[in-house]
Motif scaffolding. Structure first.
Motif, PDB file in Angstrom:
ATOM      1  N   GLN A 117      25.106  46.259  46.165  1.00 46.92           N
ATOM      2  CA  GLN A 117      25.401  47.071  44.984  1.00 46.92           C
ATOM      3  C   GLN A 117      26.508  48.045  45.357  1.00 46.92           C
ATOM      4  N   TRP A 118      27.098  48.650  44.345  1.00 45.94           N
ATOM      5  CA  TRP A 118      28.182  49.581  44.641  1.00 45.94           C
ATOM      6  C   TRP A 118      28.251  50.649  43.568  1.00 45.94           C
ATOM      7  N   ASP A 119      28.976  51.719  43.927  1.00 48.09           N
ATOM      8  CA  ASP A 119      29.196  52.768  42.934  1.00 48.09           C
ATOM      9  C   ASP A 119      30.699  52.789  42.625  1.00 48.09           C
ATOM     10  N   ILE A 120      31.151  53.900  42.087  1.00 45.14           N
ATOM     11  CA  ILE A 120      32.512  53.898  41.566  1.00 45.14           C
ATOM     12  C   ILE A 120      33.588  54.110  42.645  1.00 45.14           C
ATOM     13  N   VAL A 121      33.161  54.532  43.822  1.00 45.83           N
ATOM     14  CA  VAL A 121      34.180  54.717  44.868  1.00 45.83           C
ATOM     15  C   VAL A 121      34.055  53.713  46.012  1.00 45.83           C
ATOM     16  N   THR A 122      33.114  52.769  45.888  1.00 44.49           N
ATOM     17  CA  THR A 122      32.970  51.806  46.980  1.00 44.49           C
ATOM     18  C   THR A 122      33.121  50.368  46.472  1.00 44.49           C
ATOM     19  N   GLY A 123      33.491  49.487  47.394  1.00 37.81           N
ATOM     20  CA  GLY A 123      33.567  48.051  47.116  1.00 37.81           C
ATOM     21  C   GLY A 123      34.358  47.778  45.847  1.00 37.81           C
ATOM     22  N   VAL A 124      33.845  46.828  45.063  1.00 40.79           N
ATOM     23  CA  VAL A 124      34.569  46.424  43.857  1.00 40.79           C
ATOM     24  C   VAL A 124      34.522  47.520  42.777  1.00 40.79           C
ATOM     25  N   GLY A 125      33.568  48.449  42.903  1.00 45.57           N
ATOM     26  CA  GLY A 125      33.496  49.576  41.965  1.00 45.57           C
ATOM     27  C   GLY A 125      34.791  50.378  41.963  1.00 45.57           C
ATOM     28  N   ARG A 126      35.406  50.441  43.135  1.00 43.26           N
ATOM     29  CA  ARG A 126      36.644  51.209  43.271  1.00 43.26           C
ATOM     30  C   ARG A 126      37.790  50.610  42.440  1.00 43.26           C
ATOM     31  N   THR A 127      37.708  49.311  42.172  1.00 43.59           N
ATOM     32  CA  THR A 127      38.763  48.698  41.358  1.00 43.59           C
ATOM     33  C   THR A 127      38.705  49.247  39.922  1.00 43.59           C
ATOM     34  N   ALA A 128      37.481  49.617  39.475  1.00 48.59           N
ATOM     35  CA  ALA A 128      37.349  50.186  38.120  1.00 48.59           C
ATOM     36  C   ALA A 128      38.069  51.531  38.054  1.00 48.59           C
ATOM     37  N   LEU A 129      38.030  52.228  39.180  1.00 47.58           N
ATOM     38  CA  LEU A 129      38.712  53.527  39.260  1.00 47.58           C
ATOM     39  C   LEU A 129      40.235  53.328  39.201  1.00 47.58           C
ATOM     40  N   ALA A 130      40.707  52.301  39.904  1.00 49.20           N
ATOM     41  CA  ALA A 130      42.154  52.011  39.888  1.00 49.20           C
ATOM     42  C   ALA A 130      42.613  51.662  38.472  1.00 49.20           C
TER      43      ALA A 130
END
Ligand SMILES: C[S@@+](CC[C@H](N)C(=O)[O-])C[C@H]1O[C@@H](n2cnc3c(N)ncnc32)[C@H](O)[C@@H]1O
Length: 291
Positions: free
Chosen positions: A6-19
């Motif tokens: 699992q991931w949050d907004i700053v890790t793994g694929v979650g970080r792509t949502a931030l980008a």
């Protein structure tokens, strides 16, 4: 749901949502913006104040001379507008059930004008959805539809959770998979496309962003360097593997399909392809309708 990864907004694929949200913030700040996301900048700043995605309008932003970032944010602005228009057209045609797969920090539920009675389901990892709703609630943002976050892992059986949240498979749905498929292993992608088809009543629509040569994109040295810069390890996020073309998979389930290239969308909306060309070479927007 699966707990192995699992991931949050700053890790793994979650970080792509931030980008992507930072891309929408950059688009929103342009004088020739193709769309406006009044929450993108807030979400980026709340996730990581001062980090590499610091959004325009808050304090600075990425350097304008960063060509990969310029290309990425220009494309994110364009694609956001393309799929905003897709939902506007589905709404105009009377569809009031919307499912955004891998919604990330998408704020369409809040920023688009939805006809009354529209229900918007957003699927993504629990920590990603929790972050977004917490920050938007604190801002006093009000969804313009009946907004129903559905925390799931899209590699698992997410259909049951969607049903439990109220989705009605007997009524047509407008589905969106934007910035999702390359992150799924081939078998999970195939399951997801089948599940969308199974839960789609006649009259449903499906908009998909697809990348046809993921291996080549991942090996591109410019993308690799730019991604390192943003703290995103693209190689580890794209599982690769042989995939049956998305179009073939959807056609088997009865979808009537129309493909639009990024350059056709850019032409129609008056955006130059000069910087986006290399980045978007293998990207297509596929629009499906179920008769
Ligand atoms: C590039 S972002 C795109 C987000 C959004 N669609 C947008 O365009 O702003 C990818 C999103 O896919 C989600 N995602 C990827 N794999 C997933 C999975 N197996 N289950 C749930 N969400 C997933 C990530 O959490 C992330 O929010």
């Amino acid at each position: 749901m699966s707990t192995d990864q699992q991931w949050d907004i700053v890790t793994g694929v979650g970080r792509t949502a931030l980008a992507v949200a930072a891309g929408r913030a950059a688009e929103t700040a342009r004088p020739d913006a193709l769309m406006s996301d009044p929450y993108a900048s807030l979400l980026v700043a709340a996730a990581q104040p001062g980090g590499p995605f610091t959004a325009p309008g808050r304090s600075g932003g990425k350097e304008p001379e960063d060509e990969l970032w310029a290309a990425t944010s220009e494309y994110v602005g364009l694609r956001s507008r393309v799929f905003d228009d897709y939902f506007a057209s589905a709404s105009a045609d009377g569809l009031t059930q919307v499912v955004i797969l891998a919604a990330g920090l998408d704020t369409r539920a809040y920023r688009l004008g939805w006809p009354s009675g529209t229900v918007c389901y957003e699927l993504d990892q629990p920590a990603v959805l929790e972050f977004k709703t917490r920050i938007l609630d604190a801002e006093g943002a009000e969804p313009g539809c009946d907004h129903r976050p559905v925390p799931v892992d899209l590699r698992d059986d997410w259909g049951a959770a969607l049903r439990a949240a109220g989705h009605d498979a007997a009524s047509p749905t407008a589905w969106l998979a934007e910035g999702l498929l390359p992150y799924l292993p081939p078998e999970a992608e195939a399951r997801l496309l089948q599940e969308v088809s199974r839960l789609s009543a006649p009259g449903s629509r499906f908009a998909v962003e697809r990348i046809d040569d993921i291996a080549r994109l991942v090996d591109d040295p410019v993308l690799q360097e730019g991604s390192d810069d943003l703290g995103i390890d693209v190689k580890s996020l794209f599982p690769g593997g042989e995939r049956e073309p998305v179009e073939t998979q959807l056609a088997k389930s009865g979808w009537e399909l129309e493909n639009r290239t990024v350059s056709a969308a850019a032409d129609a909306l008056g955006r130059s392809m000069a910087r986006m060309k290399a980045l978007t070479e293998h990207v297509t927007h596929t629009f499906g309708r179920l008769p």
